[in-house]
Design a protein around this motif. Structure first.
Motif: not given
Length: 651
Positions: A351-355, A358-363
């Motif tokens: 779960p610690e990599v979820e942020p 999310q950022l990669f998904a935006e990029l």
């Protein structure tokens, strides 16, 4: 005594796709080649099945794609489990996207091609010894019934996978990150479960897809699962238990056709070539098989190496051409391992990599980001990248492409000019500074504006822990950008001088100690620390001074330190010659370092009279000499004192 069975031009260990592609290329060009393989029969495991655009080009150029027949579209790709359409790498490319071809099928076609061209394939031979000589390589093998054999080749190429025997026996150094996570996978018949595409669930990651034969491939990672012992394969019950723990589904009633475990090991050899022994594929780099990149990377290694070996064996090219294989493929491998590590974190992190996800998904909503990542995975050059050179093409003279360099004291003056000169030839440069961060940033920005690569490193030399601080920053910067810590070029430029006008009798013990701490102690221990990072063929250039040959009493203490630097050069040159590492001293004369005195025309005119050219030296005059000594063209110069004073020492 072992029975002699082969006398050939090239020995290849490993009859996987990489070794067989290489064998077919060599044999097709009339090179005698023998492939030695431990397995008695071809593999029935299709560990890899994805081919990318650049690999499809390689197979097409060799007529292999015609033999394979029409391959199915592999659909969209991914980056760390996030959907990434690989057609965006180059929509106009004939093989844009990714393609499916089971490894079993690819190996059969490549083996048939190699045999038809005249390659000898010896199965059931396990390598037990490798002896590399100046003009040949001897390989000893043992068969299942205990027969010992000896094979002789002009060159040996290890294509024997991530646990390479050739790599170990030939003394290659493997560096990088050890595995911390593991994923289990299996092909299972008789089960009916939903298709899952990198589905992250509370307890782990699950992937499942149906093969054309009706069996299902499952891959599962339980968050935090540690790698198993070397050589251990998972029992099907273990895979089924993990699958149920993550998905809640039972697959234990199925029939396992194949099972396997792989981890996130990320390692690479420091050199792809040691004399007459070379490595390709997973023997040269170990990585998690994310998105099929491992197979594609290995096949492209073989494609690059084959032309170079053909040229070497036939006499059309020499050692520089073979060294070019390392320079080209090591950099590609390091870049690939870096993107795989990033993907592994996004895939297998909890779960610690979820942020970050999310950022990669935006990029990935940005077209430029998608095309950049798609090109990286597909192996296709970007708009500003050079196209892959033909294997037997001549390299650019004095090229430092794919080299790394450290220049101490490079925020200004000769150091800054040297950093820019090395970067202009293709090197990634670490720009060292002590306290002028802005000046170091300007040097880095100037290099990047010129299309080069650089990063800054701060350390105060001459102090306790200064060298350690320097190398911590250096190794971190190199690893972030190349995936490993190899340092090809070291320039010891940083130094302090005696203030102008200080008579010898006015030099204090503190002044003296400071001079020797920065100018002698630091370079000595920098060289010592760099020895573990420097590969064969590395370069060390120490900046001395014309004052070791020209009397200037107010600089006696400074000149003593530079005389010591020349002794460092002399003795390390002898010590490191067996590794092909050159060590040289460059001695500048009066050189414009940007200080206020060079803004006074009368002073500049007076200083210019010392040079035979009647001008003051510019930093680039010295930097060009240093840059030359860093290239392969200067390989026959070591232990030298290079007069870069503009003729001041002519008298």
């Amino acid at each position: 005594m072992p029975k002699p069975v082969d006398d050939t031009d090239v020995l290849i260990v490993g009859a996987g796709p990489v070794g067989l592609l290489l064998a077919g290329d060599l044999a097709g060009a009339g090179v005698r080649v023998t492939v030695v393989e431990q397995r008695s029969t071809p593999t029935t495991e299709s560990r890899a099945s994805t081919l990318h655009a650049r690999t499809m080009d390689v197979l097409t150029e060799r007529g292999v794609l015609d033999r394979l027949g029409e391959l199915p579209d592999g659909g969209p790709g991914h980056f760390g489990g996030l959907r990434l359409d690989l057609t965006e790498a180059d929509p106009g490319h004939r093989f844009s996207g990714q393609w499916k071809c089971p490894q079993v099928r690819l190996e059969k076609v490549l083996a048939d091609r190699a045999r038809a061209a005249g390659a000898v394939l010896r199965r059931g031979h396990r390598v037990t010894a490798v002896t590399a000589r100046t003009d040949e390589v001897l390989v000893e093998t043992v068969t299942a019934n205990g027969e010992r054999h000896q094979h002789r080749g002009g060159y040996l190429v290890g294509c024997d996978g991530e646990r390479s025997t050739v790599r170990a026996l030939a003394g290659f150094e493997l560096t990088g990150a050890e595995a911390t996570r593991e994923m289990l996978r299996a092909d299972v018949a008789g089960i009916d479960i939903p298709a899952r595409r990198f589905e992250r669930l509370p307890n782990g990651l699950a992937v499942s897809s149906r093969w054309p034969d009706g069996s299902t491939r499952v891959m599962v990672h339980v968050y935090g699962a540690q790698p198993r012992a070397v050589g251990g394969e998972p029992e099907f019950t273990e895979i089924a238990d993990a699958w149920q723990q993550v998905t809640g589904e039972r697959i234990g009633n199925g029939i396992p056709l194949w099972r396997n475990a792989f981890d996130d090991n990320s390692q690479q050899v420091t050199r792809y070539r040691r004399g007459r022994v070379l490595l390709a594929g997973d023997a040269a780099h170990r990585q998690m098989p994310v998105g099929g990149q491992a197979l594609n990377l290995g096949l492209q290694d073989a494609a690059d190496l084959s032309g170079r070996l053909i040229a070497a064996v036939t006499g059309r090219a020499g050692e520089t051409e073979l060294d070019g294989y390392h320079r080209t493929r090591h950099a590609v491998g390091a870049r690939t391992l870096t993107n795989i590590r990033a993907q592994t974190l996004l895939l297998l992190g909890g779960p610690e990599v979820e942020p970050a996800r999310q950022l990669f998904a935006e990029l990935l909503s940005l077209g430029d980001v998608r095309s950049h990542l798609a090109r990286m995975i597909s192996g296709l050059p970007g708009p500003g990248d050079p196209a892959p050179a033909p294997p037997d093409s001549e390299e650019t003279p004095m090229s430092l492409t794919n080299k790394t360099a450290l220049v101490t004291g490079s925020s200004r003056g000769i150091g800054a000019a040297t950093a820019r000169g090395l970067a202009a030839k293709g090197a990634l440069v670490a720009v060292h500074y002590v306290d002028n961060e802005a000046a170091a940033r300007e040097t880095v920005e100037a290099i990047e504006n010129d299309g080069g690569r650089a990063f800054s490193v701060r350390a105060e030399l001459g102090t306790t822990g200064g060298v350690h601080e320097l190398f911590l920053g250096l190794e971190q910067g190199l690893k972030e950008r190349t995936g490993q810590t190899t340092l090809d070029i070291l320039v010891n430029n940083a130094g302090v001088t005696t203030p102008a006008g200080v008579a010898p009798e006015d030099v204090t013990p503190e002044d003296f100690d400071r001079l020797f701490a920065v100018n002698v102690r630091a370079p000595f221990f920098i060289v010592q620390r760099a020895l573990g990072l420097l590969p064969e063929g590395g370069r060390i250039i120490n900046i001395s001074s014309g004052l070791t040959r020209f009397a200037s009493p107010d600089q006696v203490a400074y000149s003593m330190t530079k005389g010591a630097v020349e002794q460092i050069t002399l003795h390390f040159a002898r010590h490191l010659a067996p590794r092909g590492i050159t060590v040289n001293s460059v001695a500048p004369g009066i050189t414009n370092n940007g200080s206020a005195v060079f803004d006074i025309p009368e002073a500049v005119e007076q200083m210019a009279q010392f040079s035979a050219f009647k001008r003051v030296g510019e930093a680039v005059d010295v930097a060009d000499v240093v840059t030359f000594l860093a290239t392969d063209e200067a390989r026959w110069i070591t232990g030298a004192f290079i007069d870069a004073t503009g003729g001041t020492l002519l008298g």
